[in-house]
Scaffold this motif. Structure first.
Motif, PDB file in Angstrom:
ATOM      1  N   TYR A 203       5.913   8.440  -1.142  1.00 63.00           N
ATOM      2  CA  TYR A 203       5.467   6.644  -1.514  1.00 63.00           C
ATOM      3  C   TYR A 203       4.653   6.871  -2.914  1.00 63.00           C
ATOM      4  O   TYR A 203       4.493   4.896  -3.293  1.00 63.00           O
ATOM      5  CB  TYR A 203       4.225   7.534  -0.123  1.00 63.00           C
ATOM      6  CG  TYR A 203       4.028   6.060   0.023  1.00 63.00           C
ATOM      7  CD1 TYR A 203       4.988   4.313   1.072  1.00 63.00           C
ATOM      8  CD2 TYR A 203       2.888   5.565   0.637  1.00 63.00           C
ATOM      9  CE1 TYR A 203       4.884   3.536   1.401  1.00 63.00           C
ATOM     10  CE2 TYR A 203       1.956   3.897   0.536  1.00 63.00           C
ATOM     11  CZ  TYR A 203       3.463   2.619   1.020  1.00 63.00           C
ATOM     12  OH  TYR A 203       3.038   1.790   1.569  1.00 63.00           O
ATOM     13  N   GLN A 206       7.612   5.084  -4.592  1.00 66.53           N
ATOM     14  CA  GLN A 206       8.041   3.728  -3.617  1.00 66.53           C
ATOM     15  C   GLN A 206       6.786   2.376  -4.083  1.00 66.53           C
ATOM     16  O   GLN A 206       7.224   1.215  -4.114  1.00 66.53           O
ATOM     17  CB  GLN A 206       8.204   4.060  -2.353  1.00 66.53           C
ATOM     18  CG  GLN A 206       8.779   2.284  -1.504  1.00 66.53           C
ATOM     19  CD  GLN A 206       8.501   2.670  -0.476  1.00 66.53           C
ATOM     20  OE1 GLN A 206       9.020   4.320   0.109  1.00 66.53           O
ATOM     21  NE2 GLN A 206       8.716   2.045   0.460  1.00 66.53           N
ATOM     22  N   THR A 207       5.658   2.917  -4.410  1.00 66.41           N
ATOM     23  CA  THR A 207       3.875   1.711  -4.019  1.00 66.41           C
ATOM     24  C   THR A 207       4.163   0.928  -5.104  1.00 66.41           C
ATOM     25  O   THR A 207       3.671   0.184  -5.633  1.00 66.41           O
ATOM     26  CB  THR A 207       3.501   1.812  -3.556  1.00 66.41           C
ATOM     27  OG1 THR A 207       2.782   2.959  -4.220  1.00 66.41           O
ATOM     28  CG2 THR A 207       2.932   2.449  -2.626  1.00 66.41           C
ATOM     29  N   SER A 208       4.606   1.784  -6.334  1.00 63.58           N
ATOM     30  CA  SER A 208       4.934   1.626  -8.166  1.00 63.58           C
ATOM     31  C   SER A 208       5.770   0.463  -8.155  1.00 63.58           C
ATOM     32  O   SER A 208       5.868  -0.039  -9.338  1.00 63.58           O
ATOM     33  CB  SER A 208       4.918   2.549  -8.613  1.00 63.58           C
ATOM     34  OG  SER A 208       6.627   3.206  -9.167  1.00 63.58           O
ATOM     35  N   ASP A 210       5.809  -1.661  -5.835  1.00 62.94           N
ATOM     36  CA  ASP A 210       4.983  -3.325  -5.369  1.00 62.94           C
ATOM     37  C   ASP A 210       6.230  -2.979  -3.578  1.00 62.94           C
ATOM     38  O   ASP A 210       6.378  -4.378  -3.335  1.00 62.94           O
ATOM     39  CB  ASP A 210       5.160  -4.478  -5.362  1.00 62.94           C
ATOM     40  CG  ASP A 210       4.409  -4.343  -7.172  1.00 62.94           C
ATOM     41  OD1 ASP A 210       3.002  -3.382  -6.727  1.00 62.94           O
ATOM     42  OD2 ASP A 210       4.678  -4.607  -8.388  1.00 62.94           O
ATOM     43  N   PRO A 212       5.253  -1.357  -0.212  1.00 64.05           N
ATOM     44  CA  PRO A 212       4.398  -0.678   0.427  1.00 64.05           C
ATOM     45  C   PRO A 212       5.016  -0.984   2.425  1.00 64.05           C
ATOM     46  O   PRO A 212       6.004  -2.059   1.881  1.00 64.05           O
ATOM     47  CB  PRO A 212       2.905  -1.176   0.790  1.00 64.05           C
ATOM     48  CG  PRO A 212       3.503  -3.365   0.268  1.00 64.05           C
ATOM     49  CD  PRO A 212       4.518  -3.177  -1.278  1.00 64.05           C
ATOM     50  N   THR A 215       2.606  -4.422   4.761  1.00 65.67           N
ATOM     51  CA  THR A 215       1.649  -5.947   3.586  1.00 65.67           C
ATOM     52  C   THR A 215      -0.246  -5.159   4.380  1.00 65.67           C
ATOM     53  O   THR A 215      -0.010  -4.899   5.863  1.00 65.67           O
ATOM     54  CB  THR A 215       1.769  -7.634   3.615  1.00 65.67           C
ATOM     55  OG1 THR A 215       1.825  -7.484   5.466  1.00 65.67           O
ATOM     56  CG2 THR A 215       3.501  -7.733   3.620  1.00 65.67           C
ATOM     57  N   TYR A 222      -3.529  -3.862   8.112  1.00 69.06           N
ATOM     58  CA  TYR A 222      -1.913  -3.377   8.268  1.00 69.06           C
ATOM     59  C   TYR A 222      -1.904  -4.707   9.564  1.00 69.06           C
ATOM     60  O   TYR A 222      -2.838  -4.927  10.207  1.00 69.06           O
ATOM     61  CB  TYR A 222      -1.826  -2.247   7.902  1.00 69.06           C
ATOM     62  CG  TYR A 222      -1.673  -1.317   6.952  1.00 69.06           C
ATOM     63  CD1 TYR A 222      -0.061  -1.541   6.327  1.00 69.06           C
ATOM     64  CD2 TYR A 222      -2.236  -0.189   6.846  1.00 69.06           C
ATOM     65  CE1 TYR A 222      -0.768  -0.467   5.328  1.00 69.06           C
ATOM     66  CE2 TYR A 222      -2.882   1.049   6.128  1.00 69.06           C
ATOM     67  CZ  TYR A 222      -1.719   0.800   4.942  1.00 69.06           C
ATOM     68  OH  TYR A 222      -1.943   1.235   3.859  1.00 69.06           O
ATOM     69  N   LEU A 228       8.394  -3.722   2.363  1.00 63.61           N
ATOM     70  CA  LEU A 228       9.422  -2.802   1.288  1.00 63.61           C
ATOM     71  C   LEU A 228      11.302  -3.557   1.346  1.00 63.61           C
ATOM     72  O   LEU A 228      11.748  -3.133   1.277  1.00 63.61           O
ATOM     73  CB  LEU A 228      10.007  -1.286   2.122  1.00 63.61           C
ATOM     74  CG  LEU A 228      10.192  -0.232   3.135  1.00 63.61           C
ATOM     75  CD1 LEU A 228      10.492   0.491   3.766  1.00 63.61           C
ATOM     76  CD2 LEU A 228      10.058  -1.607   4.154  1.00 63.61           C
ATOM     77  N   SER A 294       3.550   6.270 -12.538  1.00 57.74           N
ATOM     78  CA  SER A 294       4.376   5.145 -12.125  1.00 57.74           C
ATOM     79  C   SER A 294       5.696   5.411 -12.762  1.00 57.74           C
ATOM     80  O   SER A 294       5.972   5.633 -13.327  1.00 57.74           O
ATOM     81  CB  SER A 294       3.493   3.678 -12.239  1.00 57.74           C
ATOM     82  OG  SER A 294       4.238   2.864 -12.498  1.00 57.74           O
ATOM     83  N   LYS A 301       0.248   4.228  -5.666  1.00 57.91           N
ATOM     84  CA  LYS A 301      -0.523   4.617  -4.889  1.00 57.91           C
ATOM     85  C   LYS A 301      -0.126   5.927  -3.572  1.00 57.91           C
ATOM     86  O   LYS A 301       0.688   5.122  -2.810  1.00 57.91           O
ATOM     87  CB  LYS A 301      -1.287   3.014  -4.093  1.00 57.91           C
ATOM     88  CG  LYS A 301      -1.625   2.758  -5.265  1.00 57.91           C
ATOM     89  CD  LYS A 301      -2.020   1.296  -4.310  1.00 57.91           C
ATOM     90  CE  LYS A 301      -2.650  -0.239  -5.254  1.00 57.91           C
ATOM     91  NZ  LYS A 301      -3.086  -1.488  -5.053  1.00 57.91           N
ATOM     92  N   GLY A 370      -5.638   4.770  -3.489  1.00 62.17           N
ATOM     93  CA  GLY A 370      -5.542   4.969  -2.660  1.00 62.17           C
ATOM     94  C   GLY A 370      -5.377   3.851  -0.953  1.00 62.17           C
ATOM     95  O   GLY A 370      -6.448   3.307  -1.229  1.00 62.17           O
TER      96      GLY A 370
END
Length: 420
Positions: A203, A206-208, A210, A212, A215, A222, A228, A294, A301, A370
Motif C-alpha cells: 500500500y 500504491q499511495t505514492s 495517488d 488510495p 477517497t 473515508y 484506485l 515513493s 503512505k 499515514g
C-alpha cells in the motif's frame, strides 16, 4: 460514509457510585456511618467473571495485563485464545446468540462490520479521550460514536540491515532498489506477498501513485468511493508488472520467507512492521527504520492500524467490561506495560512520550502521515480482489496489467454497490 466526530465527554461514574454505596458498611446505632474496608482500601469493588477473546498474536501481551487487572479488581477474567483468522467472524456470529465474549481485543478496522451487525456497544471515554493520539480515537469512531478503547498504534516501514548497507540516500523506490543491489546479496529489497498476495504491504507504493483504496474527506473520514481506479491506479499496476518482471517482487515470497531472508542477510531492506523487528534485534542485528520511498512521485503512505478493545452489545457483564475497557486499559501504567510487552507505540500520548526506542520512533515517523485503515463495511470485501489481482500482475499471470487492474476495480465497485 464514515464520519469522525470529536468524542463527547460523558460521565461514567454511576456504576462506581452504586458500587461504592453497596460496599459501605454503616452502624445503624451511630449518627455517622463508618466507611467499610472496601471504601478505605484497594479491596475489590466489583466481582464476577469477564470473558475476553484474544488471538494468538496478542495473547502473550495480554496475559500479564489481565493478571494485573484480576489482582487489582477481584474480577476474574476468562481469557480465551482464538485463531486470528476466525476471531472476527466468530464474534459477529456468536454475539447475537449470547455465546460470544464480553470483550474482544482486535483492530480498529473491524469497527464498521461490528457496528453494522449490531455486535458492539458504544463506549464513553469522556475527558480521557483528549489524552490519546487523535488518529487512535478517530480510528475507532464510527458515525460520531466511539466503539473501541485504543491501546497501540502500528504501521509498516522500511527496515534496513545496517551491516549490509550503513546508509540510505535513495529518493525513490527505484533508487532504493539500485542501492540494494550494491549490497551484492540475493534480494535488493523484499516485500512479502504469497499465493493470495498482500495489498497491505504494497500500500505505501500504491499511495505514492495517488491511488488510495477509498477517497477521504477533508477531516480524514473515508467515503465509499473507490480511489484506485483510472490512470493513477493503472500506472501503479504497470509498476507492479515492472517489479515482477525484474524479480524485485516475488509471489512466492510470503511473510515467513521474507522475514527469514532478512534474518539470513539475503537482503539489506524489508518492508515490514514492528511485529518482526523484535526477532531481528534478538538475533543481534543492527537495524534502522525509515519511511518507504515513493515509487509514483507522491508520498508513500502506509496504513495506520490501531489496536484496542471492544465491548459486546450482548455482554452479560457490561459493568465489568466497562471497568476493563474504559477505566483500566486507558491508564498510563497499563498502556506503558503493553508497549514494553508488545513493542507497539502506545495510543496514550503520555505513554508514547516515554518511548525512547529508536526502532519504534522510526516506525512512528514513517507512519506520521499515514491514514487509519478504512473501517467502513465496504472494506472487508476489497481484500480478496485486491491481493489476488496484484499477485497475478507480479507473477505475470495477468498478461495485461491495466486490463487486470480495471477488472479488479469493476469487481470492487460491484461489491461496494452490493453493500448499499
Amino acid at each position: 460514509m464514515r464520519r469522525s466526530i470529536p468524542v463527547v465527554a460523558a460521565a461514567l461514574g454511576l456504576a462506581l457510585t452504586m458500587t461504592a454505596c453497596s460496599s459501605g458498611s454503616s452502624n445503624e446505632d451511630d449518627a455517622t456511618p463508618k466507611p467499610s474496608a472496601a471504601a478505605t482500601t484497594s479491596a475489590p469493588a466489583l466481582s464476577g467473571t469477564l470473558t475476553m477473546w484474544v488471538d494468538e498474536t496478542r495473547i502473550d501481551v495480554m496475559k500479564p495485563i489481565v493478571a494485573e487487572f484480576q489482582e487489582q479488581t477481584g474480577i476474574k477474567v476468562d481469557l480465551v485464545q482464538k485463531v486470528s483468522g476466525d476471531i472476527r467472524t466468530d464474534f459477529v456470529k456468536q454475539v447475537p446468540t449470547g455465546q460470544g465474549p464480553d470483550v474482544v481485543i482486535g483492530a480498529h478496522d473491524w469497527t464498521g462490520e461490528f457496528v453494522n451487525n449490531g455486535v458492539v456497544a458504544p463506549i464513553e471515554l469522556g475527558d480521557k479521550a483528549a489524552g490519546f493520539a487523535s488518529s487512535a480515537v478517530q480510528a475507532f469512531t464510527y458515525d460520531g460514536k466511539l466503539y473501541g478503547s485504543p491501546y497501540a498504534i502500528e504501521n509498516i516501514a522500511l527496515v534496513r540491515n545496517n551491516k549490509l548497507l550503513p546508509e540510505t540516500k535513495a529518493n525513490s523506490f527505484d533508487d532504493l532498489i539500485a542501492e540494494g543491489k550494491t549490497a551484492k546479496v540475493k534480494y535488493p529489497v523484499v516485500i512479502q506477498q504469497g499465493d493470495a498476495g498482500d495489498a497491505y504491504h504494497l500500500y505505501p507504493l500504491q499511495t505514492s501513485f495517488d491511488a488510495p483504496i477509498f477517497t477521504q474527506t477533508a477531516d480524514g473520514s473515508y467515503t465509499n468511493e473507490l480511489g484506485l481506479g483510472g490512470e493513477k491506479g493503472e500506472a501503479f499496476a504497470k509498476y507492479l508488472a515492472k517489479l515482477g518482471n525484474e524479480k524485485v517482487l516475488l509471489a512466492t515470497l510470503d511473510g515467513d520467507k521474507a522475514k527469514q531472508a532478512f534474518l539470513d542477510g539475503q537482503t539489506p531492506y524489508i518492508v515490514t512492521g514492528p511485529w518482526n523487528t523484535t526477532a531481528f534485534k534478538e538475533a543481534g542485528m543492527d537495524i534502522s527504520v525509515l519511511p518507504v520511498p515513493s515509487a509514483g512521485g507522491s508520498e508513500a503512505k502506509p496504513f495506520v492500524g490501531v489496536q484496542g478493545a471492544f465491548i459486546s452489545s450482548k455482554s452479560k457483564n457490561p459493568l465489568l467490561a466497562n471497568e476493563f475497557v474504559t477505566n483500566f486499559l486507558t491508564t498510563e501504567k497499563v498502556q506503558t506495560e503493553l508497549y514494553k510487552a508488545g513493542g507497539r507505540l502506545p495510543a496514550l500520548t503520555a505513554s508514547a512520550e516515554q518511548v525512547d526506542d529508536p526502532v519504534l520512533k522510526g516506525f512512528n515517523e514513517a507512519g506520521a502521515t499515514g491514514a487509519p485503515m478504512p473501517s467502513i463495511p465496504e472494506m472487508g470485501a476489497m481484500w480478496a480482489f485486491w491481493g489476488t489481482t496484484e499477485v497475478q500482475i507480479i507473477s505475470g499471470q495477468a498478461k495485461d496489467p491495466v486490463k487486470a487492474w480495471d477488472k479488479m476495480v469493476t469487481n470492487m465497485q460491484d461489491a461496494v454497490d452490493g453493500t448499499k
